[in-house]
Scaffold this active site. Structure first.
Site, PDB file in Angstrom:
ATOM      1  N   GLY A  33       0.902  -1.101   0.097  1.00  0.00           N
ATOM      2  CA  GLY A  33      -0.052  -0.083  -0.124  1.00  0.00           C
ATOM      3  C   GLY A  33       0.880   1.211  -0.134  1.00  0.00           C
ATOM      4  O   GLY A  33       2.309   1.076   0.517  1.00  0.00           O
ATOM      5  N   GLY A  35       0.078   5.694   0.613  1.00  0.00           N
ATOM      6  CA  GLY A  35      -0.928   6.637   0.731  1.00  0.00           C
ATOM      7  C   GLY A  35      -0.407   7.982   0.622  1.00  0.00           C
ATOM      8  O   GLY A  35       0.703   7.925   0.321  1.00  0.00           O
ATOM      9  N   TYR A  37       0.957   9.943   2.922  1.00  0.00           N
ATOM     10  CA  TYR A  37       1.848  10.114   3.677  1.00  0.00           C
ATOM     11  C   TYR A  37       2.809   8.910   3.992  1.00  0.00           C
ATOM     12  O   TYR A  37       3.758   9.264   4.878  1.00  0.00           O
ATOM     13  CB  TYR A  37       1.593  11.018   4.806  1.00  0.00           C
ATOM     14  CG  TYR A  37       0.947  10.222   5.843  1.00  0.00           C
ATOM     15  CD1 TYR A  37       1.744  10.013   7.112  1.00  0.00           C
ATOM     16  CD2 TYR A  37      -0.463   9.769   5.942  1.00  0.00           C
ATOM     17  CE1 TYR A  37       1.323   9.334   8.384  1.00  0.00           C
ATOM     18  CE2 TYR A  37      -0.843   9.260   6.971  1.00  0.00           C
ATOM     19  CZ  TYR A  37      -0.081   8.795   8.278  1.00  0.00           C
ATOM     20  OH  TYR A  37      -0.444   8.266   9.319  1.00  0.00           O
ATOM     21  N   GLY A  38       2.417   7.861   3.996  1.00  0.00           N
ATOM     22  CA  GLY A  38       2.799   6.601   4.114  1.00  0.00           C
ATOM     23  C   GLY A  38       3.220   5.616   3.163  1.00  0.00           C
ATOM     24  O   GLY A  38       2.308   5.454   1.976  1.00  0.00           O
ATOM     25  N   VAL A  40       3.490   1.481   2.736  1.00  0.00           N
ATOM     26  CA  VAL A  40       3.456   0.046   3.509  1.00  0.00           C
ATOM     27  C   VAL A  40       3.740  -1.016   2.946  1.00  0.00           C
ATOM     28  O   VAL A  40       3.882  -1.357   1.694  1.00  0.00           O
ATOM     29  CB  VAL A  40       1.852  -0.114   4.011  1.00  0.00           C
ATOM     30  CG1 VAL A  40       1.441  -1.187   4.840  1.00  0.00           C
ATOM     31  CG2 VAL A  40       1.277   1.207   4.425  1.00  0.00           C
ATOM     32  N   LYS A  55       5.064   0.209   8.155  1.00  0.00           N
ATOM     33  CA  LYS A  55       4.647   1.347   7.502  1.00  0.00           C
ATOM     34  C   LYS A  55       5.698   2.602   7.666  1.00  0.00           C
ATOM     35  O   LYS A  55       6.514   2.681   8.815  1.00  0.00           O
ATOM     36  CB  LYS A  55       3.445   2.099   8.023  1.00  0.00           C
ATOM     37  CG  LYS A  55       2.763   3.176   7.429  1.00  0.00           C
ATOM     38  CD  LYS A  55       1.304   3.527   7.865  1.00  0.00           C
ATOM     39  CE  LYS A  55       0.919   4.451   6.872  1.00  0.00           C
ATOM     40  NZ  LYS A  55      -0.537   4.884   7.340  1.00  0.00           N
ATOM     41  N   ASP A 150     -11.978   7.227   9.419  1.00  0.00           N
ATOM     42  CA  ASP A 150     -11.605   6.919   8.012  1.00  0.00           C
ATOM     43  C   ASP A 150     -12.319   5.563   7.511  1.00  0.00           C
ATOM     44  O   ASP A 150     -11.658   4.517   7.106  1.00  0.00           O
ATOM     45  CB  ASP A 150     -10.293   6.921   7.819  1.00  0.00           C
ATOM     46  CG  ASP A 150     -10.016   6.953   6.127  1.00  0.00           C
ATOM     47  OD1 ASP A 150     -10.817   7.300   5.594  1.00  0.00           O
ATOM     48  OD2 ASP A 150      -8.969   6.422   6.088  1.00  0.00           O
TER      49      ASP A 150
END
Length: 274
Positions: A33, A35, A37-38, A40, A55, A150
């Site tokens: 994954g 996102g 700001y991260g 994974v 992460k 979320d």
């Protein structure tokens, strides 16, 4: 300016390659994954020989106080969790100003993939039962003064028909214990803020329920209609959805939702009993 930023981020935010060892312990297996700001990773823990999720705060964000704050907040929230249907935090570490944390790996398909790629369907009763289990998870969080904020189908894994909740990157911690010396207005604002966060989670649960219910819907009209007209649901389920989504009076407590949810399940069972 935006294009320059994207080019900069693509250059700086290169993920670690398969086989890279992080913190002398976690072997990168693949990226699972990415996102805003991260990044994974699925990793193998050399000490335990178990798979873990690592992460990383995007390198392009590592000097941004706001982004670091979000990352630290997520780590803090995970550290307060102790639930079999949520990830467990193992450790946080930094390396050359790169920030990481390690959590348990939960194997399962997320609801988004199940619905849109595997075409899994959920009838009304099955949808309500999943909501019932999700409600227990949200209740656990709220009792710990944590608000997910979320709750979306990509953030819910299904394993053996049991939901697991992931991705606490936008979670917030409330302030239920206000100082005695706090002015009444300050306390009221805190209470209003907590209620708002609760109702955001409730609204998100309503949207998840709608996604599940629509899996058995087959469109016969060229023109899109409101869900109240497209879906054939028991009256109690419609009532539950309208309150979750704020169409009717907002719920203020999970016990209210639970009562209406079980009424909807009972009505559905009665309607389909021989």
């Amino acid at each position: 300016m935006r294009l320059i930023r994207k080019i900069y981020q693509s250059f700086i935010d290169k993920p670690f390659k398969e086989g890279m060892v992080l913190n002398g312990r976690y072997v990168v297996l693949n990226i699972i994954g990415a996102g805003s700001y991260g990044i994974v990773y699925l990793c193998n823990d050399l000490k335990t020989e178990e798979n873990r999720v690592v992460k990383q705060l995007r390198p392009s964000k590592r000097r941004n106080k706001k982004e670091i704050g979000l990352f630290e907040n997520e780590t803090s929230v995970l550290g307060r969790l102790n639930h079999p249907n949520m990830p467990s935090l193992y450790e946080a570490f930094s390396d050359n100003e790169y920030f990481f944390y390690v959590m348990s790996f939960i194997e399962g398909d997320n609801l988004e993939d199940l619905i849109f790629f595997k075409k899994k369907t959920f009838n009304e009763r099955e949808s309500l039962l999943i909501l019932d289990q999700l409600l227990e998870l949200v209740d656990y969080l709220h009792k710990k003064d944590i608000y997910h904020q979320d709750l979306r189908i990509p953030n819910i894994l299904l394993k053996n028909n049991e939901p697991f909740l992931i991705d606490f990157g936008l979670s917030k911690k409330g302030a239920t214990a206000a100082p005695i010396q706090s002015p009444a207005s300050s306390l009221q604002k805190k209470q209003e803020g907590i209620l708002e966060m609760k109702q955001q989670d409730y609204y998100d649960l309503g949207e998840i329920l709608l996604y599940l219910l629509y899996t058995t819907y087959s469109s016969k009209n060229k023109k899109a209609l409101p869900w109240t007209e497209e879906l054939s649901l028991e009256m109690q389920t419609v009532y539950l959805l309208k309150r979750l989504l704020g169409i009717n009076k907002h719920y203020t407590d999970i016990s209210e939702i639970s009562a209406d949810l079980h009424a909807a399940l009972k009505a559905n069972e009665k309607a389909h009993s021989p």
